[in-house]
Design an enzyme around this catalytic site. Structure first.
Site, PDB file in Angstrom:
ATOM      1  N   ASP A  77       0.819  -1.217   0.000  1.00 22.48           N
ATOM      2  CA  ASP A  77       0.000   0.000   0.000  1.00 22.48           C
ATOM      3  C   ASP A  77       0.853   1.267   0.000  1.00 22.48           C
ATOM      4  O   ASP A  77       2.036   1.237   0.361  1.00 22.48           O
ATOM      5  CB  ASP A  77      -0.953  -0.001   1.205  1.00 22.48           C
ATOM      6  CG  ASP A  77      -0.242  -0.147   2.550  1.00 22.48           C
ATOM      7  OD1 ASP A  77       0.809  -0.826   2.621  1.00 22.48           O
ATOM      8  OD2 ASP A  77      -0.719   0.435   3.544  1.00 22.48           O
ATOM      9  N   GLU A 142       0.249  -1.455   5.775  1.00 21.95           N
ATOM     10  CA  GLU A 142       1.308  -0.926   6.648  1.00 21.95           C
ATOM     11  C   GLU A 142       1.055   0.541   6.955  1.00 21.95           C
ATOM     12  O   GLU A 142       1.270   1.002   8.066  1.00 21.95           O
ATOM     13  CB  GLU A 142       2.684  -1.087   5.977  1.00 21.95           C
ATOM     14  CG  GLU A 142       3.867  -0.804   6.915  1.00 21.95           C
ATOM     15  CD  GLU A 142       4.263   0.657   7.043  1.00 21.95           C
ATOM     16  OE1 GLU A 142       4.973   1.008   8.003  1.00 21.95           O
ATOM     17  OE2 GLU A 142       3.873   1.476   6.176  1.00 21.95           O
TER      18      GLU A 142
END
Ligand code: ZN
Length: 398
Positions: A77, A142
């Site tokens: 991400d 994350e």
């Protein structure tokens, strides 16, 4: 060859997949990663410790598969963008004449993902096989704290079965010739202070108001912040990870413009240096609240103490393999405490050494910033770094 695409083009393709919060295209990332695994010839599986949050695992089998393994971790991400501030489309992966590639994720951390894959691709093509098995993990979320990503993953049996002995994860760019390696993180605290006081009409000198108390609380936190900033300035060899930062991030309270409210609330994002014992910092917070007046309370809505550091002593086999590989490449490294939080902390908490490393020297630190970029030469050099580093770690004797 016949194949038009090389490492840079594959990197650009990955950068164009919008794995951006709040609605990251994880499906697109999984599809891309599966195709990479297929091309390189790595077995690949997709796990979902949390539904809709895919963790991709690739495995490069070693010659001694019974030994505990090496893990190359990266997150899929990226953080949101403010496109108006960008010179190029943040998901266009434009490469300028100077070789700078612009996109969200060029530094954090799609570069590292692709460098791992390209290094393995190259080594496999040369007929290299690692001694220990090498796993690659590609985890979601994350950037929103990792709870639904790496944290959930390390709690599964699938994680246990990877049998990880040492891991690599993300670091930061370094504007100098050096490359930074992170071996620990500061403690992450969110301190929420509530100041209660007399309410009444906005035209009066009311005693004991919430606003006055809030002002004293702010003063204490921000004085401390200034002292820490000065401490960093006074010690040229210290890094951000060596001091404590506390930033005011949220204030709320008040209901009407002519009414003195009965409470105000303030949130401080505190990253506590490891040299400050957590108890000592909490004692400061307690004092600041007490000094602000009666009915000033705090809670720690997040209190993550990162007490486990990865070894950086020369007699540690992982660290010595790591530093020797970089020395062979003529790269000088500086070990530091990471100033913010990464997925490394979930791995370190299991007692597994984890080094935060993004091989980007001669590059300004632009993670989460506008116009994030990496130069293609730096990107390609990083592949060479991993091509040396990965087999070296996999060769660490049992
Ligand atoms: Zn990152």
């Amino acid at each position: 060859m016949g194949d038009e695409s090389g490492p840079v083009e594959r990197f650009q393709t990955y950068l164009r997949i919008k794995t951006v919060h709040p609605e990251p295209d994880y499906e697109g990332a999984v599809k891309f990663l599966r195709a990479q695994a297929e091309e390189i010839g790595l077995p690949c599986r997709v796990l979902e410790p949390v539904k809709g949050k895919p963790v991709v695992i690739m495995t490069w089998a070693g010659t001694e598969p019974s030994l505990p393994t090496v893990l190359l971790n990266s997150h899929t991400d990226v953080v949101p963008v403010f496109p108006d501030h960008w010179e190029h489309d943040p998901f266009g992966a434009v490469k300028t004449a100077a070789g700078d590639i612009f996109a969200r994720g060029t530094q954090d951390m799609k570069c590292v993902t692709m460098q791992y894959l390209e290094a393995v691709r190259e080594l496999k093509a040369r007929g290299v096989q690692p001694v220990r098995t090498v796993h690659l993990s590609f985890v979601p979320d994350e950037e929103i704290g990792g709870v639904t990503g790496m944290k959930a993953f390390v709690e599964t049996d699938d994680w246990q079965r990877l049998n990880v002995a040492c891991a690599l994860d993300e670091g930061l760019a370094n504007p100098s010739e050096e490359m930074t390696v992170f071996y620990g993180e500061r403690h992450t605290w969110k301190v929420e202070v509530t100041c209660c006081g007399r309410s009444g009409h906005g035209s009066r000198f009311l005693p004991d108001t919430a606003g006055e108390k809030l002002s004293r609380v702010l003063q204490s936190f921000l004085d401390y912040r200034r002292q820490q900033e000065q401490l960093l300035a006074d010690h040229p060899d210290w890094k951000l990870g060596d001091v404590t930062t506390c930033n005011l991030t949220i204030i709320n309270g008040g209901i009407q413009r002519n009414v003195v409210p009965d409470k105000f609330h303030a949130c401080f994002d505190c990253r506590v240096a490891q040299r400050t014992p957590p108890d000592e910092f909490e004692a400061l917070v307690r004092d600041w609240c007490r000094q602000a007046g009666p009915d000033v309370t705090y809670i720690l809505s997040q209190k993550e103490d990162n007490l486990e550091n990865s070894p950086i002593s020369p007699d540690n086999p992982w660290w010595s393999a790591f530093s020797a590989a970089l020395a062979r490449l003529g790269v000088s490294t500086c070990p530091e405490i990471f100033p913010a939080g990464t997925d490394s902390r979930f791995i370190r908490r299991l007692g597994i050494p984890c080094y935060g490393f993004s091989p980007m020297n001669r590059t300004p630190i632009l993670l989460h910033d506008h116009n994030e970029f990496i130069n293609e030469t730096v990107f390609l050099e990083g592949i060479k770094v991993y091509a040396e580093l990965i087999p070296s770690l996999a060769r660490v004797p049992a």
